[in-house]
Write a protein that holds these residues in place. Structure first.
Motif, PDB file in Angstrom:
ATOM      1  N   UNK A   1      56.068  16.263 -25.007  1.00 24.85           N
ATOM      2  CA  UNK A   1      55.488  16.546 -26.641  1.00 24.85           C
ATOM      3  C   UNK A   1      54.076  15.237 -25.727  1.00 24.85           C
ATOM      4  N   UNK A   2      52.909  15.365 -24.871  1.00 23.45           N
ATOM      5  CA  UNK A   2      51.993  15.135 -24.295  1.00 23.45           C
ATOM      6  C   UNK A   2      51.252  15.923 -24.110  1.00 23.45           C
ATOM      7  N   UNK A   3      51.842  16.899 -23.863  1.00 25.49           N
ATOM      8  CA  UNK A   3      50.750  17.809 -22.496  1.00 25.49           C
ATOM      9  C   UNK A   3      50.920  16.939 -21.851  1.00 25.49           C
ATOM     10  N   UNK A   4      51.328  16.518 -21.234  1.00 24.83           N
ATOM     11  CA  UNK A   4      51.104  15.695 -19.773  1.00 24.83           C
ATOM     12  C   UNK A   4      51.996  17.085 -18.846  1.00 24.83           C
ATOM     13  N   UNK A   5      51.885  17.727 -17.999  1.00 26.28           N
ATOM     14  CA  UNK A   5      52.545  18.655 -17.287  1.00 26.28           C
ATOM     15  C   UNK A   5      52.865  17.823 -15.746  1.00 26.28           C
ATOM     16  N   UNK A   6      51.391  16.800 -15.317  1.00 30.11           N
ATOM     17  CA  UNK A   6      51.336  16.648 -13.749  1.00 30.11           C
ATOM     18  C   UNK A   6      52.874  15.555 -14.017  1.00 30.11           C
ATOM     19  N   UNK A   7      53.048  14.699 -15.619  1.00 27.29           N
ATOM     20  CA  UNK A   7      54.475  13.823 -14.844  1.00 27.29           C
ATOM     21  C   UNK A   7      55.375  14.350 -15.287  1.00 27.29           C
ATOM     22  N   UNK A   8      56.027  15.719 -16.106  1.00 27.41           N
ATOM     23  CA  UNK A   8      56.453  16.497 -16.587  1.00 27.41           C
ATOM     24  C   UNK A   8      57.259  16.788 -15.515  1.00 27.41           C
TER      25      UNK A   8
ATOM     26  N   UNK B   1      60.505  16.236 -13.184  1.00 27.24           N
ATOM     27  CA  UNK B   1      61.443  16.901 -13.100  1.00 27.24           C
ATOM     28  C   UNK B   1      61.336  16.815 -11.297  1.00 27.24           C
ATOM     29  N   UNK B   2      60.969  16.922 -10.971  1.00 23.12           N
ATOM     30  CA  UNK B   2      61.113  17.155  -9.171  1.00 23.12           C
ATOM     31  C   UNK B   2      62.384  15.789  -9.113  1.00 23.12           C
ATOM     32  N   UNK B   3      61.985  14.841  -9.727  1.00 24.30           N
ATOM     33  CA  UNK B   3      62.685  13.560  -9.081  1.00 24.30           C
ATOM     34  C   UNK B   3      64.242  14.066  -9.833  1.00 24.30           C
ATOM     35  N   UNK B   4      64.352  14.329 -10.886  1.00 26.88           N
ATOM     36  CA  UNK B   4      65.995  14.612 -11.344  1.00 26.88           C
ATOM     37  C   UNK B   4      66.274  15.549  -9.806  1.00 26.88           C
TER      38      UNK B   4
ATOM     39  N   UNK C   1      59.969  25.427 -14.311  1.00 28.03           N
ATOM     40  CA  UNK C   1      58.164  25.830 -14.361  1.00 28.03           C
ATOM     41  C   UNK C   1      57.492  25.163 -15.117  1.00 28.03           C
ATOM     42  N   UNK C   2      58.139  25.667 -16.760  1.00 22.87           N
ATOM     43  CA  UNK C   2      56.556  25.686 -17.096  1.00 22.87           C
ATOM     44  C   UNK C   2      57.310  25.040 -18.626  1.00 22.87           C
ATOM     45  N   UNK C   3      56.661  23.373 -18.476  1.00 21.94           N
ATOM     46  CA  UNK C   3      57.292  22.167 -20.040  1.00 21.94           C
ATOM     47  C   UNK C   3      57.669  23.086 -20.557  1.00 21.94           C
TER      48      UNK C   3
ATOM     49  N   UNK D   1      60.695  23.389 -24.433  1.00 19.62           N
ATOM     50  CA  UNK D   1      61.438  22.136 -24.947  1.00 19.62           C
ATOM     51  C   UNK D   1      63.660  22.460 -24.581  1.00 19.62           C
ATOM     52  N   UNK D   2      63.266  23.909 -24.137  1.00 17.74           N
ATOM     53  CA  UNK D   2      64.708  24.708 -23.717  1.00 17.74           C
ATOM     54  C   UNK D   2      65.444  23.652 -22.718  1.00 17.74           C
ATOM     55  N   UNK D   3      64.135  23.966 -21.298  1.00 20.44           N
ATOM     56  CA  UNK D   3      64.204  23.474 -20.420  1.00 20.44           C
ATOM     57  C   UNK D   3      64.864  21.412 -20.339  1.00 20.44           C
ATOM     58  N   UNK D   4      64.170  20.827 -21.360  1.00 21.66           N
ATOM     59  CA  UNK D   4      64.757  19.637 -21.478  1.00 21.66           C
ATOM     60  C   UNK D   4      66.102  19.814 -21.980  1.00 21.66           C
ATOM     61  N   UNK D   5      66.149  20.654 -22.502  1.00 21.13           N
ATOM     62  CA  UNK D   5      67.618  20.384 -23.537  1.00 21.13           C
ATOM     63  C   UNK D   5      68.768  21.091 -22.032  1.00 21.13           C
ATOM     64  N   UNK D   6      68.596  21.663 -21.313  1.00 13.02           N
ATOM     65  CA  UNK D   6      69.174  21.791 -20.376  1.00 13.02           C
ATOM     66  C   UNK D   6      69.916  21.504 -19.517  1.00 13.02           C
ATOM     67  N   UNK D   7      68.425  20.070 -19.180  1.00 12.36           N
ATOM     68  CA  UNK D   7      68.432  18.885 -18.529  1.00 12.36           C
ATOM     69  C   UNK D   7      69.660  17.709 -19.287  1.00 12.36           C
ATOM     70  N   UNK D   8      69.479  17.575 -19.903  1.00 13.11           N
ATOM     71  CA  UNK D   8      69.840  16.941 -21.090  1.00 13.11           C
ATOM     72  C   UNK D   8      71.304  16.896 -21.231  1.00 13.11           C
ATOM     73  N   UNK D   9      71.860  19.057 -20.928  1.00 11.21           N
ATOM     74  CA  UNK D   9      73.212  19.125 -21.256  1.00 11.21           C
ATOM     75  C   UNK D   9      73.771  18.606 -19.366  1.00 11.21           C
TER      76      UNK D   9
END
Length: 294
Positions: free
Chosen positions: A196-203, A207-210, A245-247, A249-257
């Motif tokens: 949401x904040x466009x922060x690709x580094x934090x994302x 992601x890597x820790x997940x 690879x690229x932040x 919403x779909x990627x976040x949703x799959x992680x949540x699933x």
């Protein structure tokens, strides 16, 4: 003094206090003959590439002079600038990069541990063929991913991820470690906020820790040993080959699933969600085809 050498020497003064002084240099313990010496053209012809590698080393390694030299030589070997059976003479390397024999010796030992070079008495140090390299070493993965073999490396990485991570997700569902599952949920939340904040580094960090936590949760030590492959794949991704690879919403949703399936103890669901995550982009199907249904 060249720009590269000046950069390396400056880094050494501030970050590498172990650099031996002129009176402390000890000889590399392998024979060096005139026939084994590397001609100046080998080093001079790669100045531009070495400068590029040096900038990457300074930004990603931060290990001072020793780490930079490992990075320089490793990249040259993996890229093919120093081909198989090429002799590496410590004195030549030390003169070329203006570093002490101690730094050269320790750097070559690191490269030997990675399978890139071999050192034998009365023969000296030589570059080893690709078949001898430790291709699962994170450094070698990175060097290949940013060199001439980039396409092959990324394809191979994603084929391995396709093998490792769905299995890890299935196994992780059988281990009810609430602390780790909560941490996985936290990473998904962080990725959502970062998106949401466009922060690709934090994302990317979340992601890597997940993915690292997920493999740990599988409680399979051999799989856990391979977790570095996944981390390296996430770090060197250069195109739309996985959903991470690229932040988006779909990627976040799959992680949540995946997290939801783990919480429900649903191994099949967790595995399926991971496969969906790894094939968010249609390009992946040409790289890592989905398994056939029987």
């Amino acid at each position: 003094m060249s720009t590269l050498a000046h950069t390396m020497m400056t880094a050494a003064r501030s970050a590498d206090s172990g650099l031996a002084g002129p009176g402390e240099l000890d000889r590399y313990p392998y024979a060096e003959s005139a026939a084994d010496r590397v001609g100046p053209s080998v080093w001079d012809s790669t100045d531009q590439d070495l400068g590029r590698v040096s900038r990457r080393a300074a930004g990603s390694r931060g290990r001072g002079l020793h780490g930079q030299l490992v990075q320089q030589l490793g990249q040259m070997i993996v890229s093919g600038d120093l081909g198989a059976d090429r002799p590496l003479v410590p004195e030549e390397i030390g003169q070329r990069f203006e570093v002490s024999r101690t730094v050269v010796r320790e750097s070559l030992r690191v490269l030997e541990a990675k399978g890139l070079v071999s050192a034998r008495p009365n023969v000296g140090t030589r570059v080893r063929p690709v078949s001898d390299w430790n291709l699962l070493d994170p450094d070698i993965i990175e060097w290949r991913a940013f060199g001439p073999q980039r396409d092959d490396q990324r394809r191979e990485l994603n084929e391995l991820r396709w093998t490792i991570e769905p299995l890890a997700a299935r196994l992780a569902a059988g281990h009810g470690r609430e602390d780790v599952q909560q941490r996985l949920a936290d990473m998904v939340e962080i990725m959502g906020h970062a998106l949401a904040q466009g922060d690709s580094i934090t994302f990317s960090r979340a992601d890597a820790e997940f993915h690292s936590l997920l493999i740990q949760l599988a409680s399979n030590r051999m799989l856990e040993h391979l977790s570095g492959i996944v981390s390296a794949a996430l770090q060197v991704s250069g195109g739309p080959v996985t959903g991470c690879d690229r932040p988006n919403e779909t990627a976040v949703a799959h992680h949540a699933r995946i997290v939801d399936a783990l919480a429900a103890g649903d191994g099949t669901g967790a595995e399926a969600a991971m496969r969906q995550l790894l094939t968010v982009h249609p390009e992946v199907e040409r790289v890592v085809p989905a398994p056939r249904e029987h």
